[in-house]
Write a protein that holds these residues in place. Structure first.
Motif, short mmCIF file in Angstrom:
data_model
loop_
_atom_site.label_atom_id
_atom_site.label_comp_id
_atom_site.label_asym_id
_atom_site.label_seq_id
_atom_site.Cartn_x
_atom_site.Cartn_y
_atom_site.Cartn_z
N THR A 278 0.84 -1.19 0.00
CA THR A 278 0.00 0.00 0.00
C THR A 278 0.88 1.24 0.00
N LYS A 279 0.61 2.14 -0.95
CA LYS A 279 1.39 3.37 -1.03
C LYS A 279 0.69 4.47 -0.24
N ASP A 280 1.48 5.28 0.42
CA ASP A 280 0.92 6.37 1.23
C ASP A 280 0.55 7.57 0.37
N LYS A 281 0.03 7.30 -0.79
CA LYS A 281 -0.53 8.34 -1.65
C LYS A 281 -1.47 7.65 -2.62
N ALA A 282 -2.44 8.39 -3.09
CA ALA A 282 -3.41 7.82 -4.01
C ALA A 282 -2.81 7.73 -5.40
N LYS A 283 -3.63 7.29 -6.36
CA LYS A 283 -3.16 7.07 -7.72
C LYS A 283 -2.52 8.31 -8.31
N ALA A 284 -3.10 9.47 -8.08
CA ALA A 284 -2.57 10.74 -8.55
C ALA A 284 -3.02 11.82 -7.59
N ALA A 285 -2.51 13.04 -7.77
CA ALA A 285 -2.85 14.13 -6.85
C ALA A 285 -4.37 14.33 -6.79
N SER A 286 -5.03 14.22 -7.94
CA SER A 286 -6.48 14.42 -7.99
C SER A 286 -7.23 13.30 -7.28
N SER A 287 -6.57 12.13 -7.15
CA SER A 287 -7.22 10.99 -6.50
C SER A 287 -7.28 11.14 -4.99
N THR A 288 -6.44 12.02 -4.44
CA THR A 288 -6.51 12.30 -3.00
C THR A 288 -7.69 13.21 -2.77
N ARG A 289 -8.70 12.71 -2.08
CA ARG A 289 -9.95 13.45 -1.98
C ARG A 289 -10.76 12.97 -0.78
N THR A 290 -11.75 13.74 -0.41
CA THR A 290 -12.69 13.33 0.64
C THR A 290 -14.06 13.14 -0.01
N VAL A 291 -14.65 11.98 0.22
CA VAL A 291 -15.91 11.61 -0.45
C VAL A 291 -17.01 11.47 0.59
N SER A 292 -18.10 12.19 0.40
CA SER A 292 -19.25 12.06 1.29
C SER A 292 -20.02 10.80 0.93
N LEU A 293 -20.59 10.16 1.94
CA LEU A 293 -21.32 8.91 1.74
C LEU A 293 -22.70 8.99 2.39
N PRO A 294 -23.70 8.35 1.80
CA PRO A 294 -25.05 8.41 2.37
C PRO A 294 -25.12 7.65 3.69
N PRO A 295 -26.11 7.96 4.51
CA PRO A 295 -26.25 7.32 5.84
C PRO A 295 -26.29 5.80 5.79
N LEU A 296 -26.94 5.21 4.77
CA LEU A 296 -27.03 3.75 4.73
C LEU A 296 -25.66 3.10 4.60
N VAL A 297 -24.72 3.79 3.90
CA VAL A 297 -23.36 3.26 3.78
C VAL A 297 -22.61 3.44 5.10
N MET A 298 -22.77 4.59 5.73
CA MET A 298 -22.10 4.84 7.01
C MET A 298 -22.61 3.88 8.09
N ASP A 299 -23.92 3.60 8.08
CA ASP A 299 -24.48 2.66 9.05
C ASP A 299 -23.88 1.26 8.84
N LEU A 300 -23.69 0.89 7.58
CA LEU A 300 -23.11 -0.42 7.28
C LEU A 300 -21.65 -0.47 7.75
N LEU A 301 -20.93 0.64 7.59
CA LEU A 301 -19.55 0.71 8.06
C LEU A 301 -19.48 0.61 9.59
N LYS A 302 -20.42 1.24 10.27
CA LYS A 302 -20.46 1.15 11.74
C LYS A 302 -20.68 -0.30 12.18
N LYS A 303 -21.59 -0.98 11.50
CA LYS A 303 -21.85 -2.38 11.83
C LYS A 303 -20.60 -3.22 11.55
N HIS A 304 -19.95 -2.95 10.42
CA HIS A 304 -18.73 -3.68 10.06
C HIS A 304 -17.63 -3.45 11.10
#
Length: 405
Positions: A278-304
């Motif tokens: 795993t590289k400590d940088k994304a594919k390219a500069a533009s790939s480093t980003r913050t992505v918002s996710l809907p509640p149903l995905v966040m709830d699934l992540l909490k369960k996980h």
């Protein structure tokens, strides 16, 4: 003392560097294109540039584009730039590209390359094709365009190093790439809903032993199973986040912001020669980003996360993991091929259960296309879609998804 000569908006810098064995004066020339705005600052910038150029020439550290072949430059580029700046997968792709191209233009001096050289290259590649297992194949227009992009990138570095004044690739045009809906595979909104609903259904696995010595069949054991929360969350992340496979496997829990319903992309898992890392940088500069996710995905992540924490505690000293979002049985980072393998198995099960109305057999990366096309179908701003996907240029997004609007 370096000679400075103004030529339009640029300045030609010439330095004398002794004489050759025939008594002919040796000179080295380069071009300075100042960025300053005022006449005084331009004069200072050009003078400093000329001083540094002369120092390189006199110390033997200057490499001239007039003396270096394109093949020699590619070797220099790999050693001085690519090995420290690019992902191993990008380096491998560049090497494949140059193995094809060098027989055509590798002998040419990089300062002498012209747009017509590359225009001729594209035609030659189309006409010659390539041989594999004794058979001859044609290069697709898309492959030739990708080679053109690789060439343009490497020659931009030659400009940065002052080996050439401009990029001759930019004056050439590769064969036109025609896109249509069949090029982009994805789930429609209805297909995506059916697939996500199917993730919640139990499925059975039949275990059969070996046939007995007397020829009687063995007893079948049927086990009822559920798709794990981990695999569910990967699929939801791919559909609603549009993440690449390497980004999904590269996520750690520290990247998840449960308070603001988002996740930060700043790493990517790759599999270069020698194993996954795993590289400590994304594919390219533009790939480093913050992505918002809907509640149903966040709830699934909490369960996980809750299930993974409980699993870790139960595993005790057998746990060998770190902070990975997606793991193997011992806590180590999930293998990069696992998400796609699991995704395909689920599609097969769905189609076996629904033979009269099957889903298209696609791979995990197609869920990234699904994310984009669903957003575009919902009239999302193309700029926001491009940012979510981590494209460096909005035109990349338009080129890929214009046909599915």
């Amino acid at each position: 003392m370096a000679s400075i000569r103004k030529r339009g908006n640029t300045y030609q810098i010439t330095v004398s560097n002794g004489y050759d064995i025939n008594g002919k004066k040796i000179t080295e020339t380069t071009t300075c294109e100042p960025t300053a705005k005022t006449a005084k600052k331009i004069e200072l910038e050009v003078r400093d540039f000329a001083f540094e150029f002369e120092k390189k020439v006199k110390s033997g550290k200057y490499i001239s584009g007039d003396k270096m072949t394109f093949a020699d430059f590619t070797n220099l580029w790999f050693a001085k730039y690519a090995d420290g700046q690019l992902a191993d997968t990008s380096i491998s792709r560049a090497k494949s590209t140059f193995n094809v191209i060098l027989p055509y233009i590798g002998h040419k001096k990089i300062s002498a390359l012209q747009p017509l050289d590359f225009q001729n290259l594209y035609v030659d590649l189309q006409n010659d094709g390539y041989t594999k297992n004794g058979k001859t194949y044609k290069y697709s227009n898309n492959t030739i365009k990708r080679m053109r992009d690789d060439l343009s990138s490497i020659l931009n570095t030659a400009i940065d190093w002052r080996l050439i004044a401009d990029n001759p690739v930019k004056g050439s045009k590769p064969p036109k790439v025609e896109r249509n809906n069949s090029d982009i595979k994805y789930f429609t909104p209805d297909e995506a809903k059916k697939f996500l609903d199917f993730l919640d259904k139990d499925y059975t696995v039949v275990h059969r032993g070996r046939e007995k010595a007397d020829g009687t069949p063995s007893i079948e054991h049927i086990t009822t199973k559920q798709i794990s929360t981990q695999i569910k969350s990967i699929i939801y992340m791919a559909i609603f986040g549009g993440f690449r496979r390497g980004e999904l496997v590269g996520f750690s829990w520290s990247a998840v912001d449960f308070d603001n319903n988002c996740i930060s992309v700043n790493k990517t898992a790759i599999r270069p020669t020698g194993g996954q890392k795993t590289k400590d940088k994304a594919k390219a500069a533009s790939s480093t980003r913050t992505v918002s996710l809907p509640p149903l995905v966040m709830d699934l992540l909490k369960k996980h996360k809750a299930e993974q924490t409980e699993y870790k505690n139960n595993l005790g000293t057998a746990w060998n993991g770190m902070d990975w979002l997606y793991i193997q049985d011992d806590g180590k980072q999930m293998d990069i091929d696992t998400p796609n393998k699991q995704f395909k198995k689920i599609i097969v099960r769905y189609n076996n259960d629904n033979p009269s109305n099957p889903l298209p057999v696609i791979n995990l990366h197609c869920l990234r296309h699904t994310c984009a096309t669903l957003a575009i179908a919902a009239n999302a701003n193309i700029k926001s879609v491009s940012a979510r996907l981590g494209h460096a240029d909005i035109n990349t997004t338009l080129d890929i998804y214009e046909c599915v609007k």
